[in-house]
Write an enzyme that holds these catalytic residues in place. Sequence first.
Site, PDB file in Angstrom:
ATOM      1  CB  CYS A 121      49.580  43.651  28.820  1.00 35.19           C
ATOM      2  SG  CYS A 121      49.210  42.738  27.318  1.00 35.19           S
TER       3      CYS A 121
ATOM      4  CB  CYS B 164      52.654  42.081  27.422  1.00 34.30           C
ATOM      5  SG  CYS B 164      51.707  43.389  26.606  1.00 34.30           S
TER       6      CYS B 164
ATOM      7  CB  CYS C  25      33.978  32.125  30.840  1.00 36.27           C
ATOM      8  SG  CYS C  25      33.151  33.712  30.661  1.00 36.27           S
TER       9      CYS C  25
ATOM     10  CB  CYS D 196      30.310  31.900  31.573  1.00 39.28           C
ATOM     11  SG  CYS D 196      30.999  32.327  29.960  1.00 39.28           S
TER      12      CYS D 196
END
Length: 490
Positions: free
Chosen positions: A51, A54, A399, A402
Amino acid sequence: MSSSTNDKVIFRHILFISHLSIVYSVLGDADFDYLAAEHETMLVKFYAPWCGHCKKLAPDFETAATRLKGTVPLAKVDCTASPDTCGRFGVTGYPTLKIFRNGEDASSYDGPRSADGIVHFMKKQAGPNSVTLRREADLEAFVNHFDASVVGFFSGPDSGQLAEFLKAASVMREHFRFAHTIDMTLGLKHGVDTERVLLFRPPRLSSKFEESVLRFTETITTHTLRRFIRDNIFGMCPHLTNENRDKLKGQDLLTAYYDLDYLQNPKGTNYWRNRVMKVGSQFASQGLSFAVANRRDFVDELEEEFGLGSSDGGDLPFVTIRTQQGFKYTMREEFTRDGKSLERFLEDYFAGRLKRYIKSEPIPEKNKGPVKVVVAESFEEIVNDPEKDVLIEFYAPWCGHCKSLEPKYKELAEQLYSDPNIVIAKMDATANDVPQGFDVQGFPTIYFAQAGKKDQPKRYEGAHEVKDFIKYLKRESSHVPVVSGVREDL
Protein backbone atom coordinates in the site's frame (compact mmCIF):
# COMPACT_ATOMS: atom_id res chain seq x y z
CA MET A 1 -3.23 -23.28 23.02
CA SER A 2 -0.47 -25.58 21.72
CA SER A 3 3.09 -25.51 23.08
CA SER A 4 4.41 -24.11 19.80
CA THR A 5 1.76 -21.38 19.77
CA ASN A 6 2.54 -20.60 23.40
CA ASP A 7 6.22 -20.27 22.62
CA LYS A 8 5.39 -18.05 19.66
CA VAL A 9 3.26 -15.74 21.79
CA ILE A 10 5.95 -15.55 24.50
CA PHE A 11 8.56 -14.78 21.86
CA ARG A 12 6.38 -12.08 20.29
CA HIS A 13 5.67 -10.63 23.74
CA ILE A 14 9.39 -10.25 24.31
CA LEU A 15 9.68 -8.80 20.81
CA PHE A 16 6.78 -6.44 21.61
CA ILE A 17 8.49 -5.07 24.73
CA SER A 18 11.85 -4.69 23.04
CA HIS A 19 10.27 -3.00 20.05
CA LEU A 20 8.46 -0.50 22.24
CA SER A 21 11.81 0.69 23.54
CA ILE A 22 12.72 1.54 19.96
CA VAL A 23 9.57 2.18 17.91
CA TYR A 24 6.49 -0.03 17.92
CA SER A 25 5.35 -3.64 17.90
CA VAL A 26 4.30 -6.01 15.17
CA LEU A 27 1.17 -7.92 16.19
CA GLY A 28 -0.69 -10.71 14.42
CA ASP A 29 -3.46 -13.31 14.59
CA ALA A 30 -1.61 -15.41 17.19
CA ASP A 31 -1.01 -12.72 19.79
CA PHE A 32 -3.14 -9.62 19.13
CA ASP A 33 -5.76 -10.25 21.83
CA TYR A 34 -3.18 -11.38 24.38
CA LEU A 35 -0.91 -8.35 24.01
CA ALA A 36 -3.43 -5.60 23.25
CA ALA A 37 -5.32 -6.41 26.46
CA GLU A 38 -2.26 -5.47 28.53
CA HIS A 39 -2.49 -1.80 27.61
CA GLU A 40 -5.02 0.74 28.78
CA THR A 41 -4.69 2.65 25.50
CA MET A 42 -2.99 1.61 22.27
CA LEU A 43 -2.96 2.95 18.70
CA VAL A 44 -2.84 0.20 16.07
CA LYS A 45 -2.10 0.62 12.37
CA PHE A 46 -3.60 -2.03 10.07
CA TYR A 47 -1.70 -2.01 6.78
CA ALA A 48 -0.62 -3.93 3.69
CA PRO A 49 3.05 -3.95 2.58
CA TRP A 50 2.14 -3.02 -1.01
CA CYS A 51 0.00 0.00 0.00
CA GLY A 52 1.46 3.34 -1.12
CA HIS A 53 -0.41 5.36 1.51
CA CYS A 54 0.90 2.97 4.18
CA LYS A 55 4.48 3.52 3.03
CA LYS A 56 3.93 7.27 3.15
CA LEU A 57 2.57 7.08 6.70
CA ALA A 58 5.31 4.73 7.99
CA PRO A 59 8.04 7.28 8.92
CA ASP A 60 5.58 9.57 10.73
CA PHE A 61 4.07 6.61 12.57
CA GLU A 62 7.53 5.42 13.65
CA THR A 63 8.57 8.90 14.81
CA ALA A 64 5.34 9.26 16.78
CA ALA A 65 5.85 5.84 18.38
CA THR A 66 9.31 6.85 19.56
CA ARG A 67 8.07 10.15 21.00
CA LEU A 68 5.10 8.48 22.71
CA LYS A 69 7.23 5.79 24.36
CA GLY A 70 6.10 5.39 27.93
CA THR A 71 2.87 7.29 27.30
CA VAL A 72 0.87 5.43 24.66
CA PRO A 73 2.18 2.33 22.85
CA LEU A 74 1.79 2.05 19.08
CA ALA A 75 1.57 -1.20 17.14
CA LYS A 76 0.97 -2.42 13.61
CA VAL A 77 -0.72 -5.42 12.00
CA ASP A 78 0.12 -6.68 8.50
CA CYS A 79 -3.30 -7.60 7.12
CA THR A 80 -1.83 -9.80 4.40
CA ALA A 81 -0.23 -11.94 7.10
CA SER A 82 -3.01 -11.66 9.72
CA PRO A 83 -6.31 -11.51 7.80
CA ASP A 84 -8.38 -12.90 10.69
CA THR A 85 -7.52 -10.02 13.04
CA CYS A 86 -8.08 -7.41 10.35
CA GLY A 87 -11.38 -8.97 9.33
CA ARG A 88 -12.56 -9.13 12.92
CA PHE A 89 -12.11 -5.39 13.31
CA GLY A 90 -13.75 -4.51 10.01
CA VAL A 91 -10.61 -3.34 8.21
CA THR A 92 -11.46 -2.86 4.52
CA GLY A 93 -8.89 -0.25 3.45
CA TYR A 94 -5.30 0.66 4.20
CA PRO A 95 -3.96 2.13 6.30
CA THR A 96 -6.67 1.90 8.96
CA LEU A 97 -5.83 3.29 12.40
CA LYS A 98 -7.79 2.28 15.48
CA ILE A 99 -7.62 3.09 19.18
CA PHE A 100 -7.86 0.13 21.54
CA ARG A 101 -8.55 0.30 25.26
CA ASN A 102 -7.69 -2.77 27.30
CA GLY A 103 -7.79 -4.84 24.14
CA GLU A 104 -11.20 -3.60 23.01
CA ASP A 105 -11.78 -1.64 19.79
CA ALA A 106 -12.69 1.77 21.29
CA SER A 107 -12.85 3.97 18.20
CA SER A 108 -11.39 4.73 14.81
CA TYR A 109 -8.50 7.17 14.83
CA ASP A 110 -9.60 10.27 12.95
CA GLY A 111 -6.79 12.61 13.93
CA PRO A 112 -3.98 14.02 11.80
CA ARG A 113 -1.44 11.64 10.28
CA SER A 114 1.72 13.67 10.73
CA ALA A 115 4.11 12.69 13.53
CA ASP A 116 3.30 15.87 15.48
CA GLY A 117 -0.42 15.35 14.94
CA ILE A 118 -0.37 11.72 16.08
CA VAL A 119 1.63 12.61 19.21
CA HIS A 120 -0.66 15.53 20.06
CA PHE A 121 -3.81 13.51 19.45
CA MET A 122 -2.72 10.37 21.30
CA LYS A 123 -1.48 12.23 24.35
CA LYS A 124 -5.09 13.24 24.84
CA GLN A 125 -6.02 9.55 24.80
CA ALA A 126 -3.77 8.61 27.71
CA GLY A 127 -5.30 8.54 31.16
CA PRO A 128 -8.94 9.01 32.19
CA ASN A 129 -11.69 10.59 30.08
CA SER A 130 -11.86 13.43 32.60
CA VAL A 131 -9.13 14.35 35.06
CA THR A 132 -10.17 14.59 38.73
CA LEU A 133 -9.19 17.91 40.33
CA ARG A 134 -8.84 17.99 44.13
CA ARG A 135 -7.00 21.23 44.86
CA GLU A 136 -6.90 24.73 43.44
CA ALA A 137 -3.37 24.04 42.26
CA ASP A 138 -4.70 21.11 40.22
CA LEU A 139 -7.22 23.40 38.52
CA GLU A 140 -4.63 26.08 37.74
CA ALA A 141 -2.20 23.50 36.34
CA PHE A 142 -4.90 21.91 34.17
CA VAL A 143 -6.19 25.10 32.54
CA ASN A 144 -2.69 26.56 32.07
CA HIS A 145 -2.31 24.53 28.89
CA PHE A 146 -1.58 25.10 25.20
CA ASP A 147 -5.11 23.93 24.35
CA ALA A 148 -8.53 24.86 25.69
CA SER A 149 -9.93 23.11 28.78
CA VAL A 150 -13.44 22.05 29.75
CA VAL A 151 -13.96 21.83 33.52
CA GLY A 152 -17.05 20.69 35.41
CA PHE A 153 -17.81 21.70 39.02
CA PHE A 154 -20.19 19.34 40.82
CA SER A 155 -21.71 18.97 44.29
CA GLY A 156 -20.74 15.34 44.88
CA PRO A 157 -19.91 11.94 43.37
CA ASP A 158 -23.60 11.05 43.04
CA SER A 159 -24.49 14.12 40.98
CA GLY A 160 -26.59 13.26 37.95
CA GLN A 161 -24.98 16.10 36.01
CA LEU A 162 -21.51 14.70 36.82
CA ALA A 163 -22.58 11.37 35.32
CA GLU A 164 -23.72 13.12 32.14
CA PHE A 165 -20.49 15.15 32.04
CA LEU A 166 -18.35 12.00 32.29
CA LYS A 167 -20.42 10.36 29.58
CA ALA A 168 -19.86 13.36 27.29
CA ALA A 169 -16.14 13.38 28.12
CA SER A 170 -15.82 9.72 27.10
CA VAL A 171 -17.33 10.54 23.70
CA MET A 172 -15.37 13.75 23.03
CA ARG A 173 -12.03 13.07 24.72
CA GLU A 174 -10.35 12.61 21.34
CA HIS A 175 -10.97 16.24 20.51
CA PHE A 176 -11.11 18.18 23.80
CA ARG A 177 -9.58 18.18 27.31
CA PHE A 178 -11.91 17.47 30.23
CA ALA A 179 -11.55 17.72 34.01
CA HIS A 180 -13.98 17.78 36.93
CA THR A 181 -14.14 18.36 40.67
CA ILE A 182 -16.64 17.61 43.43
CA ASP A 183 -15.20 20.42 45.56
CA MET A 184 -17.38 23.40 44.68
CA THR A 185 -15.04 25.82 46.47
CA LEU A 186 -12.55 25.42 43.59
CA GLY A 187 -14.98 27.34 41.39
CA LEU A 188 -15.55 30.33 43.66
CA LYS A 189 -12.70 32.23 42.04
CA HIS A 190 -14.57 31.99 38.73
CA GLY A 191 -17.99 32.89 40.13
CA VAL A 192 -19.25 29.31 40.31
CA ASP A 193 -21.87 28.95 43.06
CA THR A 194 -23.86 26.05 41.63
CA GLU A 195 -23.09 23.03 39.48
CA ARG A 196 -21.52 24.45 36.34
CA VAL A 197 -19.26 23.71 33.36
CA LEU A 198 -16.68 26.29 32.32
CA LEU A 199 -14.71 26.50 29.10
CA PHE A 200 -11.23 27.92 29.64
CA ARG A 201 -9.59 29.20 26.48
CA PRO A 202 -5.79 28.78 26.34
CA PRO A 203 -3.97 31.44 28.40
CA ARG A 204 -1.69 32.19 25.42
CA LEU A 205 -4.76 33.41 23.51
CA SER A 206 -6.01 35.66 26.30
CA SER A 207 -7.16 39.03 24.95
CA LYS A 208 -9.08 42.09 26.05
CA PHE A 209 -11.31 41.64 23.00
CA GLU A 210 -13.10 38.56 24.33
CA GLU A 211 -13.78 36.51 27.47
CA SER A 212 -11.18 33.91 28.44
CA VAL A 213 -13.63 31.82 30.48
CA LEU A 214 -17.13 30.96 29.22
CA ARG A 215 -20.04 29.53 31.22
CA PHE A 216 -22.17 26.66 29.97
CA THR A 217 -25.70 27.28 31.24
CA GLU A 218 -27.79 24.46 29.77
CA THR A 219 -28.56 21.03 31.18
CA ILE A 220 -25.62 18.76 30.45
CA THR A 221 -26.01 16.21 27.67
CA THR A 222 -23.44 15.07 25.15
CA HIS A 223 -25.29 16.98 22.43
CA THR A 224 -25.64 20.29 24.27
CA LEU A 225 -22.09 20.24 25.60
CA ARG A 226 -20.62 19.37 22.21
CA ARG A 227 -22.52 22.23 20.59
CA PHE A 228 -21.35 24.67 23.27
CA ILE A 229 -17.71 23.65 22.91
CA ARG A 230 -17.84 23.67 19.12
CA ASP A 231 -19.37 27.14 18.99
CA ASN A 232 -17.00 28.71 21.52
CA ILE A 233 -13.70 26.89 21.72
CA PHE A 234 -11.89 28.77 18.96
CA GLY A 235 -12.92 32.25 19.98
CA MET A 236 -12.68 35.31 17.81
CA CYS A 237 -9.22 34.70 16.36
CA PRO A 238 -7.81 31.20 16.90
CA HIS A 239 -4.38 29.84 16.07
CA LEU A 240 -4.79 27.97 12.77
CA THR A 241 -2.69 24.79 12.65
CA ASN A 242 -2.46 21.71 10.47
CA GLU A 243 -4.39 19.86 13.16
CA ASN A 244 -7.45 22.17 13.32
CA ARG A 245 -7.43 23.49 9.75
CA ASP A 246 -10.30 21.29 8.54
CA LYS A 247 -12.58 22.52 11.33
CA LEU A 248 -11.73 26.18 10.73
CA LYS A 249 -11.72 26.19 6.95
CA GLY A 250 -15.35 25.20 6.64
CA GLN A 251 -16.28 28.89 6.90
CA ASP A 252 -15.43 32.23 5.32
CA LEU A 253 -12.02 32.75 6.89
CA LEU A 254 -9.48 35.58 6.98
CA THR A 255 -6.02 34.40 8.03
CA ALA A 256 -2.95 36.47 8.89
CA TYR A 257 0.26 34.50 8.28
CA TYR A 258 3.48 35.55 9.98
CA ASP A 259 6.34 34.20 12.10
CA LEU A 260 4.03 32.99 14.84
CA ASP A 261 5.69 31.22 17.78
CA TYR A 262 3.78 30.84 21.04
CA LEU A 263 6.56 28.83 22.64
CA GLN A 264 9.50 31.18 22.10
CA ASN A 265 7.83 34.51 21.44
CA PRO A 266 4.25 34.70 22.78
CA LYS A 267 4.33 38.49 23.23
CA GLY A 268 5.49 39.15 19.68
CA THR A 269 3.02 36.59 18.36
CA ASN A 270 0.07 38.26 20.06
CA TYR A 271 1.21 41.72 18.89
CA TRP A 272 -0.12 41.00 15.39
CA ARG A 273 -3.02 38.85 16.57
CA ASN A 274 -4.31 41.74 18.71
CA ARG A 275 -4.26 44.01 15.65
CA VAL A 276 -6.25 41.48 13.67
CA MET A 277 -8.75 41.23 16.54
CA LYS A 278 -9.02 44.99 16.96
CA VAL A 279 -9.92 45.49 13.31
CA GLY A 280 -11.90 42.25 13.07
CA SER A 281 -14.13 43.24 15.99
CA GLN A 282 -15.52 46.04 13.81
CA PHE A 283 -16.74 43.44 11.28
CA ALA A 284 -17.65 40.64 13.70
CA SER A 285 -21.33 40.56 12.74
CA GLN A 286 -20.78 40.21 8.99
CA GLY A 287 -20.10 36.47 8.77
CA LEU A 288 -16.33 36.45 8.37
CA SER A 289 -14.13 34.49 10.79
CA PHE A 290 -10.53 35.34 11.66
CA ALA A 291 -7.37 33.35 12.44
CA VAL A 292 -3.61 33.69 12.71
CA ALA A 293 -1.09 31.09 11.54
CA ASN A 294 2.59 30.39 11.36
CA ARG A 295 3.55 31.03 7.74
CA ARG A 296 6.22 28.30 7.92
CA ASP A 297 3.49 25.70 8.54
CA PHE A 298 1.68 26.64 5.33
CA VAL A 299 4.47 27.51 2.87
CA ASP A 300 3.39 25.03 0.21
CA GLU A 301 -0.30 25.89 0.50
CA LEU A 302 0.32 29.64 0.30
CA GLU A 303 2.45 29.25 -2.80
CA GLU A 304 0.13 26.72 -4.41
CA GLU A 305 -3.20 28.34 -3.56
CA PHE A 306 -2.40 32.06 -3.35
CA GLY A 307 0.84 32.51 -5.30
CA LEU A 308 2.60 33.84 -2.20
CA GLY A 309 6.29 33.02 -1.69
CA SER A 310 8.02 32.68 1.67
CA SER A 311 9.58 36.15 1.27
CA ASP A 312 6.30 37.94 0.54
CA GLY A 313 5.44 40.40 3.28
CA GLY A 314 8.90 40.28 4.84
CA ASP A 315 8.52 40.42 8.62
CA LEU A 316 4.95 41.70 8.31
CA PRO A 317 1.91 39.41 8.14
CA PHE A 318 0.31 38.69 4.82
CA VAL A 319 -3.43 38.23 4.79
CA THR A 320 -5.75 35.99 2.80
CA ILE A 321 -9.47 35.32 2.67
CA ARG A 322 -10.93 32.01 1.52
CA THR A 323 -14.72 31.65 1.40
CA GLN A 324 -16.84 28.52 1.74
CA GLN A 325 -17.46 28.79 -2.01
CA GLY A 326 -13.71 28.57 -2.66
CA PHE A 327 -13.26 32.24 -3.61
CA LYS A 328 -9.81 33.57 -2.67
CA TYR A 329 -8.50 37.06 -1.98
CA THR A 330 -5.12 38.39 -0.89
CA MET A 331 -4.28 41.70 0.76
CA ARG A 332 -1.63 43.24 -1.47
CA GLU A 333 -1.18 46.39 0.59
CA GLU A 334 1.45 46.14 3.34
CA PHE A 335 0.02 45.28 6.78
CA THR A 336 0.41 48.55 8.69
CA ARG A 337 0.93 48.55 12.45
CA ASP A 338 -2.07 50.80 13.00
CA GLY A 339 -4.29 48.24 11.27
CA LYS A 340 -5.62 50.75 8.74
CA SER A 341 -4.55 48.70 5.72
CA LEU A 342 -6.42 45.66 7.06
CA GLU A 343 -9.45 47.84 7.71
CA ARG A 344 -9.40 49.08 4.10
CA PHE A 345 -9.00 45.52 2.84
CA LEU A 346 -12.06 44.38 4.78
CA GLU A 347 -14.12 47.39 3.70
CA ASP A 348 -13.32 46.57 0.06
CA TYR A 349 -14.10 42.89 0.62
CA PHE A 350 -17.55 43.51 2.09
CA ALA A 351 -18.27 46.15 -0.56
CA GLY A 352 -17.47 43.65 -3.32
CA ARG A 353 -14.60 45.74 -4.67
CA LEU A 354 -11.86 43.12 -4.37
CA LYS A 355 -10.71 41.12 -7.36
CA ARG A 356 -10.60 37.41 -6.64
CA TYR A 357 -7.26 35.68 -6.79
CA ILE A 358 -7.31 32.89 -9.34
CA LYS A 359 -4.44 30.50 -9.83
CA SER A 360 -4.05 30.21 -13.57
CA GLU A 361 -1.59 29.32 -16.27
CA PRO A 362 -1.20 31.99 -18.96
CA ILE A 363 -3.91 32.00 -21.60
CA PRO A 364 -2.42 30.20 -24.64
CA GLU A 365 -1.47 32.55 -27.47
CA LYS A 366 -2.52 29.88 -29.98
CA ASN A 367 -5.42 27.54 -29.28
CA LYS A 368 -6.45 26.22 -32.69
CA GLY A 369 -6.08 22.49 -31.99
CA PRO A 370 -9.06 20.14 -31.90
CA VAL A 371 -8.85 19.93 -28.08
CA LYS A 372 -9.14 23.44 -26.68
CA VAL A 373 -6.75 24.23 -23.83
CA VAL A 374 -8.55 25.91 -20.94
CA VAL A 375 -6.90 27.74 -18.06
CA ALA A 376 -8.58 29.30 -15.05
CA GLU A 377 -8.51 32.77 -16.62
CA SER A 378 -10.24 31.51 -19.78
CA PHE A 379 -12.67 29.09 -18.13
CA GLU A 380 -15.55 31.54 -18.12
CA GLU A 381 -15.06 32.46 -21.77
CA ILE A 382 -14.71 28.91 -23.12
CA VAL A 383 -16.50 26.48 -20.79
CA ASN A 384 -19.28 28.83 -19.69
CA ASP A 385 -19.96 30.16 -23.19
CA PRO A 386 -23.80 30.10 -23.09
CA GLU A 387 -24.00 29.16 -26.78
CA LYS A 388 -21.70 26.11 -26.64
CA ASP A 389 -21.95 22.55 -25.38
CA VAL A 390 -18.60 21.83 -23.73
CA LEU A 391 -17.03 18.55 -22.67
CA ILE A 392 -14.04 19.29 -20.42
CA GLU A 393 -11.43 16.96 -19.02
CA PHE A 394 -9.66 17.91 -15.79
CA TYR A 395 -6.30 16.18 -15.82
CA ALA A 396 -2.91 16.04 -14.14
CA PRO A 397 0.32 15.92 -16.20
CA TRP A 398 1.62 12.96 -14.18
CA CYS A 399 -1.60 10.92 -14.38
CA GLY A 400 -1.20 7.62 -16.25
CA HIS A 401 -4.93 7.26 -16.96
CA CYS A 402 -4.95 10.78 -18.42
CA LYS A 403 -2.10 9.87 -20.76
CA SER A 404 -3.96 6.75 -21.87
CA LEU A 405 -7.07 8.82 -22.56
CA GLU A 406 -5.23 11.53 -24.53
CA PRO A 407 -5.21 9.91 -28.03
CA LYS A 408 -8.87 8.87 -27.73
CA TYR A 409 -9.88 12.31 -26.49
CA LYS A 410 -8.00 13.92 -29.38
CA GLU A 411 -9.70 11.59 -31.88
CA LEU A 412 -13.08 12.55 -30.40
CA ALA A 413 -12.24 16.24 -30.82
CA GLU A 414 -11.11 15.67 -34.41
CA GLN A 415 -14.37 13.91 -35.27
CA LEU A 416 -16.36 16.84 -33.83
CA TYR A 417 -14.02 19.59 -35.04
CA SER A 418 -16.41 20.82 -37.76
CA ASP A 419 -19.30 21.16 -35.32
CA PRO A 420 -19.51 24.85 -34.31
CA ASN A 421 -21.73 24.09 -31.33
CA ILE A 422 -19.57 21.58 -29.44
CA VAL A 423 -16.22 22.23 -27.76
CA ILE A 424 -13.93 19.45 -26.55
CA ALA A 425 -11.60 20.94 -23.93
CA LYS A 426 -9.09 20.07 -21.24
CA MET A 427 -7.56 21.83 -18.23
CA ASP A 428 -4.58 21.00 -16.04
CA ALA A 429 -6.27 20.92 -12.63
CA THR A 430 -2.94 20.97 -10.81
CA ALA A 431 -1.94 24.34 -12.30
CA ASN A 432 -5.32 26.07 -12.37
CA ASP A 433 -8.11 26.67 -9.88
CA VAL A 434 -11.11 24.47 -10.53
CA PRO A 435 -14.32 26.55 -10.43
CA GLN A 436 -17.13 25.87 -8.01
CA GLY A 437 -19.58 23.27 -9.24
CA PHE A 438 -16.88 20.98 -10.63
CA ASP A 439 -15.88 18.43 -8.00
CA VAL A 440 -12.44 17.14 -8.99
CA GLN A 441 -11.02 14.60 -6.54
CA GLY A 442 -9.11 12.37 -8.97
CA PHE A 443 -7.87 12.28 -12.56
CA PRO A 444 -9.13 12.32 -15.17
CA THR A 445 -12.46 13.87 -14.19
CA ILE A 446 -14.73 14.83 -17.10
CA TYR A 447 -17.72 17.17 -17.03
CA PHE A 448 -20.28 18.24 -19.60
CA ALA A 449 -21.54 21.85 -19.51
CA GLN A 450 -24.60 22.15 -21.72
CA ALA A 451 -25.49 25.34 -23.55
CA GLY A 452 -28.03 27.32 -21.57
CA LYS A 453 -27.43 25.23 -18.42
CA LYS A 454 -23.98 26.32 -17.32
CA ASP A 455 -25.04 26.32 -13.67
CA GLN A 456 -25.75 22.57 -13.89
CA PRO A 457 -22.59 20.84 -15.11
CA LYS A 458 -22.86 17.03 -15.26
CA ARG A 459 -20.07 14.61 -14.41
CA TYR A 460 -19.38 12.16 -17.24
CA GLU A 461 -19.47 8.63 -15.81
CA GLY A 462 -19.28 6.59 -19.04
CA ALA A 463 -16.52 4.58 -20.68
CA HIS A 464 -13.53 6.32 -22.24
CA GLU A 465 -13.87 5.09 -25.82
CA VAL A 466 -14.61 7.51 -28.66
CA LYS A 467 -17.90 5.77 -29.51
CA ASP A 468 -19.04 6.08 -25.89
CA PHE A 469 -18.29 9.81 -25.78
CA ILE A 470 -20.17 10.35 -29.06
CA LYS A 471 -23.16 8.35 -27.84
CA TYR A 472 -23.22 10.48 -24.68
CA LEU A 473 -23.02 13.75 -26.62
CA LYS A 474 -25.81 12.69 -28.95
CA ARG A 475 -27.99 12.17 -25.89
CA GLU A 476 -26.98 15.25 -23.86
CA SER A 477 -26.10 17.99 -26.36
CA SER A 478 -28.45 20.86 -27.02
CA HIS A 479 -27.74 20.61 -30.76
CA VAL A 480 -27.54 17.66 -33.13
CA PRO A 481 -23.80 16.80 -33.27
CA VAL A 482 -21.81 16.92 -36.50
CA VAL A 483 -19.51 13.89 -36.46
CA SER A 484 -16.60 13.60 -38.93
CA GLY A 485 -18.03 16.42 -40.96
CA VAL A 486 -21.40 14.68 -41.43
CA ARG A 487 -24.37 15.88 -39.45
CA GLU A 488 -25.95 12.88 -37.67
CA ASP A 489 -29.49 12.55 -36.53
CA LEU A 490 -30.14 11.63 -32.91
